[in-house]
Enzyme design. Structure first.
Site, PDB file in Angstrom:
ATOM      1  N   LYS A 101       0.812  -1.237   0.010  1.00 28.23           N
ATOM      2  CA  LYS A 101       0.021  -0.041  -0.142  1.00 28.23           C
ATOM      3  C   LYS A 101       0.825   1.375  -0.049  1.00 28.23           C
ATOM      4  CE  LYS A 101      -1.714   1.872   4.128  1.00 28.23           C
ATOM      5  NZ  LYS A 101      -1.407   3.005   4.358  1.00 28.23           N
ATOM      6  N   ASN A 102       1.867   1.266   0.781  1.00 23.34           N
ATOM      7  CA  ASN A 102       2.731   2.521   1.181  1.00 23.34           C
ATOM      8  C   ASN A 102       3.624   2.932  -0.196  1.00 23.34           C
ATOM      9  OD1 ASN A 102       1.405   3.063   3.395  1.00 23.34           O
ATOM     10  ND2 ASN A 102       3.147   2.639   4.566  1.00 23.34           N
ATOM     11  N   ARG A 104      -4.210  10.789   4.956  1.00 23.72           N
ATOM     12  CA  ARG A 104      -3.225  11.636   4.929  1.00 23.72           C
ATOM     13  C   ARG A 104      -2.063  11.665   3.786  1.00 23.72           C
ATOM     14  NH1 ARG A 104       1.244  12.531   7.116  1.00 23.72           N
ATOM     15  NH2 ARG A 104       1.673  14.599   8.102  1.00 23.72           N
ATOM     16  N   CYS A 138      -4.629  13.326  13.455  1.00 22.94           N
ATOM     17  CA  CYS A 138      -5.037  11.841  13.069  1.00 22.94           C
ATOM     18  C   CYS A 138      -4.761  10.909  14.501  1.00 22.94           C
ATOM     19  CB  CYS A 138      -4.052  11.233  11.850  1.00 22.94           C
ATOM     20  SG  CYS A 138      -2.617  10.835  12.353  1.00 22.94           S
ATOM     21  N   ARG A 146       1.004  14.608  13.411  1.00 21.90           N
ATOM     22  CA  ARG A 146       1.624  14.177  12.008  1.00 21.90           C
ATOM     23  C   ARG A 146       1.707  15.359  11.188  1.00 21.90           C
ATOM     24  NH1 ARG A 146      -0.251   8.303   9.872  1.00 21.90           N
ATOM     25  NH2 ARG A 146       1.531   8.532   8.799  1.00 21.90           N
ATOM     26  N   PRO A 147       2.697  16.472  11.532  1.00 18.19           N
ATOM     27  CA  PRO A 147       2.457  17.696  10.642  1.00 18.19           C
ATOM     28  C   PRO A 147       3.215  17.300   9.364  1.00 18.19           C
ATOM     29  CG  PRO A 147       4.583  17.676  12.330  1.00 18.19           C
ATOM     30  CD  PRO A 147       3.622  16.400  12.531  1.00 18.19           C
ATOM     31  N   VAL A 148       3.192  18.469   8.401  1.00 20.48           N
ATOM     32  CA  VAL A 148       3.759  18.232   7.115  1.00 20.48           C
ATOM     33  C   VAL A 148       4.721  19.419   6.942  1.00 20.48           C
ATOM     34  CG1 VAL A 148       1.958  17.327   5.761  1.00 20.48           C
ATOM     35  CG2 VAL A 148       1.850  19.747   6.285  1.00 20.48           C
ATOM     36  N   ASP A 149       5.458  20.055   8.038  1.00 23.59           N
ATOM     37  CA  ASP A 149       6.467  20.972   7.703  1.00 23.59           C
ATOM     38  C   ASP A 149       7.640  20.570   7.211  1.00 23.59           C
ATOM     39  OD1 ASP A 149       6.772  19.185  10.201  1.00 23.59           O
ATOM     40  OD2 ASP A 149       8.315  20.448  10.886  1.00 23.59           O
ATOM     41  N   LEU A 150       8.276  19.441   7.179  1.00 24.91           N
ATOM     42  CA  LEU A 150       9.303  18.952   6.561  1.00 24.91           C
ATOM     43  C   LEU A 150       8.863  19.124   5.141  1.00 24.91           C
ATOM     44  CD1 LEU A 150      10.504  15.909   8.683  1.00 24.91           C
ATOM     45  CD2 LEU A 150      11.496  18.072   8.781  1.00 24.91           C
ATOM     46  N   ASP A 204       5.233   0.260  11.787  1.00 20.40           N
ATOM     47  CA  ASP A 204       3.687  -0.070  11.230  1.00 20.40           C
ATOM     48  C   ASP A 204       3.713  -1.949  12.046  1.00 20.40           C
ATOM     49  OD1 ASP A 204       2.991   2.308  10.353  1.00 20.40           O
ATOM     50  OD2 ASP A 204       3.522   1.722   8.314  1.00 20.40           O
ATOM     51  N   ILE A 241       8.747   6.634  16.718  1.00 20.24           N
ATOM     52  CA  ILE A 241       8.456   7.636  15.295  1.00 20.24           C
ATOM     53  C   ILE A 241       7.176   8.600  15.542  1.00 20.24           C
ATOM     54  CG2 ILE A 241       7.856   7.404  12.972  1.00 20.24           C
ATOM     55  CD1 ILE A 241      10.567   6.215  13.406  1.00 20.24           C
ATOM     56  N   ARG A 256      -8.574  -0.462   5.216  1.00 23.80           N
ATOM     57  CA  ARG A 256      -7.569   0.534   4.478  1.00 23.80           C
ATOM     58  C   ARG A 256      -6.180   0.038   4.025  1.00 23.80           C
ATOM     59  NH1 ARG A 256      -6.085   5.271   7.998  1.00 23.80           N
ATOM     60  NH2 ARG A 256      -4.991   5.712   6.142  1.00 23.80           N
TER      61      ARG A 256
HETATM   62  C1  UD1 Z   1       4.618   6.760   6.218  1.00 20.46           C
HETATM   63  C2  UD1 Z   1       3.721   5.319   6.121  1.00 20.46           C
HETATM   64  C3  UD1 Z   1       3.413   4.891   7.622  1.00 20.46           C
HETATM   65  C4  UD1 Z   1       4.568   4.878   8.231  1.00 20.46           C
HETATM   66  C5  UD1 Z   1       5.560   5.957   8.334  1.00 20.46           C
HETATM   67  C6  UD1 Z   1       6.812   5.727   9.122  1.00 20.46           C
HETATM   68  C7  UD1 Z   1       2.757   5.875   4.053  1.00 20.46           C
HETATM   69  C8  UD1 Z   1       1.449   6.399   3.300  1.00 20.46           C
HETATM   70  N1  UD1 Z   1       2.755   5.852   5.094  1.00 20.46           N
HETATM   71  O1  UD1 Z   1       3.926   7.749   6.798  1.00 20.46           O
HETATM   72  O2  UD1 Z   1       2.597   4.019   7.434  1.00 20.46           O
HETATM   73  O3  UD1 Z   1       4.007   4.618   9.646  1.00 20.46           O
HETATM   74  O4  UD1 Z   1       5.819   6.541   7.010  1.00 20.46           O
HETATM   75  O5  UD1 Z   1       7.433   4.471   8.656  1.00 20.46           O
HETATM   76  O6  UD1 Z   1       3.751   5.506   3.514  1.00 20.46           O
HETATM   77  N2  UD1 Z   1       7.231  14.335  10.582  1.00 20.46           N
HETATM   78  C9  UD1 Z   1       7.268  15.798  10.915  1.00 20.46           C
HETATM   79  N3  UD1 Z   1       7.003  16.637   9.917  1.00 20.46           N
HETATM   80  C10 UD1 Z   1       6.776  16.344   8.692  1.00 20.46           C
HETATM   81  C11 UD1 Z   1       6.673  15.059   8.397  1.00 20.46           C
HETATM   82  C12 UD1 Z   1       6.784  14.002   9.186  1.00 20.46           C
HETATM   83  O7  UD1 Z   1       7.408  16.199  12.004  1.00 20.46           O
HETATM   84  O8  UD1 Z   1       6.467  17.006   7.652  1.00 20.46           O
HETATM   85  C13 UD1 Z   1       7.259  13.427  11.732  1.00 20.46           C
HETATM   86  C14 UD1 Z   1       5.961  12.522  11.822  1.00 20.46           C
HETATM   87  O9  UD1 Z   1       5.151  13.259  12.746  1.00 20.46           O
HETATM   88  C15 UD1 Z   1       6.408  11.327  12.344  1.00 20.46           C
HETATM   89  C16 UD1 Z   1       8.160  11.161  11.871  1.00 20.46           C
HETATM   90  O10 UD1 Z   1       8.392  12.426  11.348  1.00 20.46           O
HETATM   91  O11 UD1 Z   1       6.615  11.626  13.772  1.00 20.46           O
HETATM   92  C17 UD1 Z   1       7.948  10.229  10.329  1.00 20.46           C
HETATM   93  O12 UD1 Z   1       6.735  10.730   9.569  1.00 20.46           O
HETATM   94  P1  UD1 Z   1       6.786  10.122   8.152  1.00 20.46           P
HETATM   95  O13 UD1 Z   1       8.046   9.479   7.917  1.00 20.46           O
HETATM   96  O14 UD1 Z   1       6.647  11.461   7.276  1.00 20.46           O
HETATM   97  O15 UD1 Z   1       5.685   9.397   7.976  1.00 20.46           O
HETATM   98  P2  UD1 Z   1       4.273   9.245   6.866  1.00 20.46           P
HETATM   99  O16 UD1 Z   1       5.124   9.497   5.444  1.00 20.46           O
HETATM  100  O17 UD1 Z   1       3.351  10.133   7.119  1.00 20.46           O
END
Ligand code: UD1
Length: 429
Positions: A22-23, A102, A126, A131-135, A316, A338, A408
């Protein structure tokens, strides 16, 4: 809402076919936005999240053709998804789809790179933390994007196109690495991503992008180098097997004292989990067709586990591992590094007789002689499957509600488990 009823105690025996990840499928589907030619994907799992991504892409103007079905018999045509983004008619990912899934945020990079603008709803809270998207946003800004947050939306613009840059991620993020890989593929010049995610699903995206004519080096390492190009072209790609589905069924075999071959699984993708399972008393080995799992000597032992980015033990699989440790001999310390708030399965497992105490990001699981069936509730995808595993091993009956979470990420879960002797059924309501 549907429920799942399980009568525990039957060891799983036989074989389970592992589907596409899926991912990996979700970002790769989003990559179709990068070009006006068809992207043909095989081994795409039939899951609610894949349907959500297809709905989102269709809203943006992508035409989608589906051929065949996935199925237990190798005689069936494998599922093929053909995505063609000849004209992108809309550049907005609306709140209803992003809040449902997401991973919708993965259209941001490709839309911005191809169309010069994108509006993506902020995902909001969530179940497993903020789970922010700042990065994602900070890194896209470094490629020259102008980003504003307004009305709950990310408004991103790159009127003169994106320009390659060196981006050092302060934290490993799978999604941010994927968004940047896609955006940088159509940027001018060279981009280097430092501290990039090394997850196999990221590597699968790189393989697919390179098949589309992108120029990306360093797959599987923390340093990815992308030389941007003007245009990408039609390609065919087979989605990598799902390592989380593999690990989940390996633990299902272990918790029931069963003996299962996971057909189509790749051992190299689950080696961290395999090492932990071996320490816990499970025999897990590679076969010509996949991976074979059984208990080594009938006894499960408690082992300590810490989740980490790949190649470490995956977050996961944390909930499933906790279910496995609940009836083990001795104690297990499980640390989640994580995500915050990813222990929502703990109170539910405790209702089934588990002895688990949470201190911050660590859960101490003291093994109990047996789990007992109960009515439990799914809270997120992996938490819910951990309750299925516990139910398979428990004495008596377990009823799991809110099973839409399972749809899902697990294709034909009930069918796959019952074909191996589990007493499990879906109750449609
Ligand atoms: C993806 C996977 C999810 C898995 C996760 C970690 C998909 C669709 N989902 O989620 O199943 O559990 O990887 O292996 O592939 N973070 C920030 N800012 C950001 C982005 C992330 O602080 O902009 C933090 C998150 O809150 C978290 C960590 O970074 O604590 C890792 O998140 P990330 O690797 O981005 O996970 P996803 O891509 O959302």
């Amino acid at each position: 809402m549907d429920k799942i009823r399980i009568r525990g105690g039957s060891p799983l025996r036989g074989e389970i076919e592992i589907g596409g990840a899926k991912n990996a499928a979700l970002p790769i589907m989003a990559a179709a936005l990068l070009m006006d030619q068809p992207l043909r994907l095989t081994n795409v799992p039939h899951l609610a999240d894949v349907t959500t991504m297809a709905d989102l892409l269709a809203q943006l103007g992508v035409s989608i053709r589906i051929e065949g079905t996935t199925g237990p018999s190798s005689n069936e045509t494998p599922r093929l998804l053909e995505l063609t983004a000849r004209d992108i008619t809309k550049t907005t990912a609306p709140y209803d789809l992003v809040s449902k899934m997401r991973a919708s945020v993965l259209v941001l990079g490709p839309l911005l790179a191809r169309c010069g603008s994108a509006q993506v709803s902020l995902p909001g809270g969530c179940a497993i933390g903020t789970r922010p998207v700042d990065l994602h946003l900070r890194a896209l800004t470094q490629l020259g994007a102008e980003i504003e947050l307004r009305d709950g939306y990310i408004h991103a613009k790159a009127p003169n196109g994106l320009v390659g840059a060196e981006i050092v991620f302060p934290k490993v993020s799978v999604g941010a690495t994927e968004n940047l890989l896609m955006a940088a593929s159509l940027a001018r010049g060279e981009t280097v991503l430092v501290n990039a995610a090394r997850e196999p699903e990221v590597t699968d995206l790189v393989v697919c992008l390179n098949a589309m004519g992108a120029c990306i080096e360093g797959a599987g390492t923390g340093r990815l180098r992308i030389v941007g190009t003007d245009r990408l072209h039609a390609a065919t790609h087979r989605i990598v097997p799902d390592r989380i589905e593999t690990g989940t069924y390996a633990m299902a075999a272990a918790i029931t004292d069963g003996d299962i071959e996971l057909v189509g699984a790749r051992y190299d993708l689950i080696s961290a989990a395999a090492e932990i399972l071996t320490q816990a008393g499970v025999t897990i080995r590679e076969t010509p067709r996949g991976v074979h799992v059984r208990r080594a000597n009938g006894v499960l032992a408690g082992v300590d586990v810490m989740t980490e980015p790949f190649p470490g033990f995956p977050t996961d699989l944390q909930a499933q591992m906790m279910a496995l440790m609940a009836p083990a001999q001795g104690a297990a310390m499980i640390t989640e590094t994580i995500f915050e708030n990813r222990f929502m399965h703990v109170p539910e497992l405790c209702r089934m007789g588990a002895n688990i105490n949470v201190h911050g990001a660590t859960a101490l699981v003291r093994g109990v002689a047996r789990l007992r069936g109960a009515e439990v509730m799914a809270t997120d995808l992996r938490a819910s499957v951990s309750l299925v595993l516990a139910g398979l091993a428990a004495e008596g009956e377990t009823t799991l509600s809110r099973v839409y979470h399972l749809d899902r990420g697990y294709e034909r879960l009930v069918e796959k488990l019952s074909a191996c002797g589990a007493s499990i059924e879906r109750i449609r309501e």
